[in-house]
Motif scaffolding. Sequence first.
Motif, PDB file in Angstrom:
ATOM      1  N   TYR A   1       0.831  -1.208   0.000  1.00  0.00           N
ATOM      2  CA  TYR A   1       0.000   0.000   0.000  1.00  0.00           C
ATOM      3  C   TYR A   1       0.866   1.259   0.000  1.00  0.00           C
ATOM      4  O   TYR A   1       0.545   2.247  -0.660  1.00  0.00           O
ATOM      5  CB  TYR A   1      -0.928   0.003   1.212  1.00  0.00           C
ATOM      6  N   ILE A   2       1.948   1.206   0.731  1.00  0.00           N
ATOM      7  CA  ILE A   2       2.854   2.353   0.779  1.00  0.00           C
ATOM      8  C   ILE A   2       3.497   2.563  -0.587  1.00  0.00           C
ATOM      9  O   ILE A   2       3.554   3.695  -1.097  1.00  0.00           O
ATOM     10  CB  ILE A   2       3.915   2.148   1.879  1.00  0.00           C
TER      11      ILE A   2
ATOM     12  N   SER B   1       0.960   3.966  -3.050  1.00  0.00           N
ATOM     13  CA  SER B   1       0.660   5.389  -2.860  1.00  0.00           C
ATOM     14  C   SER B   1       1.793   6.266  -3.385  1.00  0.00           C
ATOM     15  O   SER B   1       1.543   7.301  -4.014  1.00  0.00           O
ATOM     16  CB  SER B   1       0.383   5.691  -1.387  1.00  0.00           C
ATOM     17  N   TYR B   2       3.032   5.859  -3.149  1.00  0.00           N
ATOM     18  CA  TYR B   2       4.160   6.609  -3.696  1.00  0.00           C
ATOM     19  C   TYR B   2       4.157   6.544  -5.228  1.00  0.00           C
ATOM     20  O   TYR B   2       4.421   7.545  -5.906  1.00  0.00           O
ATOM     21  CB  TYR B   2       5.492   6.093  -3.153  1.00  0.00           C
TER      22      TYR B   2
ATOM     23  N   LEU C   1       1.566   6.120  -7.192  1.00  0.00           N
ATOM     24  CA  LEU C   1       0.455   6.933  -7.691  1.00  0.00           C
ATOM     25  C   LEU C   1       0.792   8.418  -7.623  1.00  0.00           C
ATOM     26  O   LEU C   1       0.522   9.167  -8.572  1.00  0.00           O
ATOM     27  CB  LEU C   1      -0.798   6.637  -6.868  1.00  0.00           C
ATOM     28  N   ALA C   2       1.387   8.847  -6.528  1.00  0.00           N
ATOM     29  CA  ALA C   2       1.770  10.255  -6.391  1.00  0.00           C
ATOM     30  C   ALA C   2       2.807  10.635  -7.451  1.00  0.00           C
ATOM     31  O   ALA C   2       2.715  11.712  -8.069  1.00  0.00           O
ATOM     32  CB  ALA C   2       2.319  10.521  -4.999  1.00  0.00           C
TER      33      ALA C   2
END
Length: 56
Positions: free
Chosen positions: A6-7, A10-11, A13-14
């Motif tokens: 998940y981490i 998220s990175y 995607l950002a």
Amino acid sequence: MTHLPYILASYGLALGVALVLSIGAALRLRRDRARLASLEAARGGTPRRGQAGGSA
């Protein structure tokens, strides 16, 4: 169970969003500079490299 996927997602995607926005901005800037140059050429003006009359 680890939170690492998940981490990383998220990175990723950002980073992907930032990349898409940056490329879009660069393409718009390129298109608008070409449009400005064609307008100035049609008007008979000389292309400017900065603000006229400013030394700073």
